[in-house]
Write an enzyme that holds these catalytic residues in place. Structure first.
Site, PDB file in Angstrom:
ATOM      1  N   TRP A  97       0.848  -1.210   0.000  1.00  0.00           N
ATOM      2  CA  TRP A  97       0.000   0.000   0.000  1.00  0.00           C
ATOM      3  C   TRP A  97       0.877   1.252   0.000  1.00  0.00           C
ATOM      4  CZ3 TRP A  97      -5.226   0.067   3.080  1.00  0.00           C
ATOM      5  CH2 TRP A  97      -6.017  -1.022   2.688  1.00  0.00           C
ATOM      6  N   ASP A 139       3.100  -1.712  17.791  1.00  0.00           N
ATOM      7  CA  ASP A 139       1.798  -2.361  17.959  1.00  0.00           C
ATOM      8  C   ASP A 139       0.773  -1.250  18.164  1.00  0.00           C
ATOM      9  OD1 ASP A 139      -0.492  -3.633  18.741  1.00  0.00           O
ATOM     10  OD2 ASP A 139       0.485  -4.951  20.211  1.00  0.00           O
ATOM     11  N   LYS A 203      -9.949  -2.108   6.316  1.00  0.00           N
ATOM     12  CA  LYS A 203     -10.412  -3.468   6.027  1.00  0.00           C
ATOM     13  C   LYS A 203     -11.337  -3.933   7.137  1.00  0.00           C
ATOM     14  CE  LYS A 203      -7.299  -6.869   6.058  1.00  0.00           C
ATOM     15  NZ  LYS A 203      -6.267  -7.530   5.258  1.00  0.00           N
TER      16      LYS A 203
HETATM   17  C1  LIG Z   1      -2.677  -7.764   5.278  1.00  0.00           C
HETATM   18  S1  LIG Z   1      -1.246  -7.200   6.052  1.00  0.00           S
HETATM   19  C2  LIG Z   1      -1.049  -5.607   5.383  1.00  0.00           C
HETATM   20  C3  LIG Z   1      -0.541  -5.598   3.986  1.00  0.00           C
HETATM   21  C4  LIG Z   1      -0.163  -4.210   3.520  1.00  0.00           C
HETATM   22  N1  LIG Z   1      -1.320  -3.381   3.323  1.00  0.00           N
HETATM   23  C5  LIG Z   1       0.625  -4.252   2.235  1.00  0.00           C
HETATM   24  O1  LIG Z   1       0.132  -3.750   1.229  1.00  0.00           O
HETATM   25  O2  LIG Z   1       1.740  -4.753   2.242  1.00  0.00           O
HETATM   26  C6  LIG Z   1      -1.824  -6.860   7.671  1.00  0.00           C
HETATM   27  C7  LIG Z   1      -0.771  -6.249   8.561  1.00  0.00           C
HETATM   28  O3  LIG Z   1      -1.395  -5.790   9.758  1.00  0.00           O
HETATM   29  C8  LIG Z   1      -0.401  -5.813  10.752  1.00  0.00           C
HETATM   30  N2  LIG Z   1      -0.999  -5.675  12.089  1.00  0.00           N
HETATM   31  C9  LIG Z   1      -1.870  -6.504  12.698  1.00  0.00           C
HETATM   32  N3  LIG Z   1      -2.142  -6.070  13.931  1.00  0.00           N
HETATM   33  C10 LIG Z   1      -1.430  -4.932  14.107  1.00  0.00           C
HETATM   34  C11 LIG Z   1      -1.266  -4.028  15.209  1.00  0.00           C
HETATM   35  N4  LIG Z   1      -1.896  -4.232  16.372  1.00  0.00           N
HETATM   36  N5  LIG Z   1      -0.455  -2.970  15.052  1.00  0.00           N
HETATM   37  C12 LIG Z   1       0.207  -2.762  13.885  1.00  0.00           C
HETATM   38  N6  LIG Z   1       0.098  -3.594  12.818  1.00  0.00           N
HETATM   39  C13 LIG Z   1      -0.701  -4.661  12.929  1.00  0.00           C
HETATM   40  C14 LIG Z   1       0.271  -7.157  10.526  1.00  0.00           C
HETATM   41  O4  LIG Z   1       1.550  -7.202  11.139  1.00  0.00           O
HETATM   42  C15 LIG Z   1       0.309  -7.234   9.010  1.00  0.00           C
HETATM   43  O5  LIG Z   1       1.557  -6.828   8.503  1.00  0.00           O
END
Ligand SMILES: C[S@@+](CC[C@H](N)C(=O)[O-])C[C@H]1O[C@@H](n2cnc3c(N)ncnc32)[C@H](O)[C@@H]1O
Length: 254
Positions: A97, A139, A203
């Site tokens: 993204w 996080d 999402k």
């Molecule tokens: C589907 S991936 C995102 C892909 C990204 N949009 C791309 O184009 O590369 C979802 C991401 O959400 C992150 N994520 C999940 N929970 C999170 C949190 N509490 N804080 C930060 N990131 C988080 C995960 O580590 C993961 O990398």
């Protein structure tokens, strides 16, 4: 000109006229033989990856993942990644993204020695650098994470987008509630940092509990759309909420 008012883009195409849909590609299917030590589900996953036209396009066009095409298709439809936009990308790893945001917001084109627009990406995971983006490992659900991101941002934003998703628990309802919690946290952050007219993209998983979030977004934005871009797999309950025209501060009711 307001940041969101850019010229029309033909649906399914990037501003440079490239087709973003990934459809219409005729490839021979790759069959994966089951192998010792590989479970049936990982064989199925591998076969799907090898036959996915978006995975192939991402590899050939230099994107870090097929998710890049989801934000391209969302932007083709709703047009929020415009030159000069100040963008926050929550759950940004591995960076697809952000790569799209760099291209579409023209962040690498400097004007008078200053970058046009800004892109701030945050994720639980460490990310390889991307030219034009400021990336941080954090996080977002930790206490005061929003304050930390605000500090990095150092002002208002035009777009807050979240593709955050926790790894699947295998339990549909639990996964749904987790993603709604991530989406709500992103939404409250957006209320805090968006400039008037700003955009929120996140999402969600179709599954029922997102009603309250939709209600809240409708109060704070002039238009709220729910859209599943073609790049989102049809067998996934994932969809995206795109809220346009942030109304700004809510007047004090007291
Ligand atoms: C589907 S991936 C995102 C892909 C990204 N949009 C791309 O184009 O590369 C979802 C991401 O959400 C992150 N994520 C999940 N929970 C999170 C949190 N509490 N804080 C930060 N990131 C988080 C995960 O580590 C993961 O990398």
């Amino acid at each position: 000109m307001a940041y969101w008012k850019k010229g029309p883009i033909e649906m399914g195409k990037t501003p440079t006229g490239k087709n973003t849909s990934g459809r219409g590609q005729r490839d021979l299917k790759v069959k994966v033989k089951s192998a010792r030590g590989r479970t049936t589900s990982s064989t199925r996953w591998l076969q799907r990856q090898l036959n996915d036209p978006y995975v192939k396009r991402a590899q050939s066009e230099g994107y870090r993942g097929r998710a890049a095409y989801k934000i391209m298709e969302l932007d083709d439809k709703f047009r929020f990644l415009v030159p000069g936009a100040r963008i926050v990308d929550l759950g940004a790893a591995p960076g697809g993204w952000c790569q799209v945001a760099v291209k579409r917001s023209n962040v690498l084109a400097e004007r008078g020695g200053k970058a046009v627009g800004t892109i701030l990406g945050v994720d639980l995971q460490e990310m390889e650098p991307i030219a034009g983006c400021e990336l941080h490992q954090l996080d977002f659900m930790e206490d005061d994470a929003d304050l930390q991101v605000k500090e990095w941002l150092g002002g208002k934003a035009d777009v807050v987008m979240s593709d955050m998703a926790a790894s699947s628990s295998g339990h549909k309802q639990t996964d749904h509630l987790r993603i709604i919690a991530l989406c709500e946290a992103a939404a409250y952050f957006a209320f805090d940092v968006l400039d008037e007219g700003g955009t929120f993209v996140a999402k969600v998983l179709a599954g029922g509990a997102e009603g309250d979030l939709q209600k809240l977004l409708k109060q704070r934005f002039t238009k709220v759309h729910n859209y599943k871009p073609p790049a989102s797999r049809s067998d996934s309950s994932e969809k995206f909420v795109v809220a346009l025209g942030f109304r700004g501060e809510v007047p004090d009711q007291g």
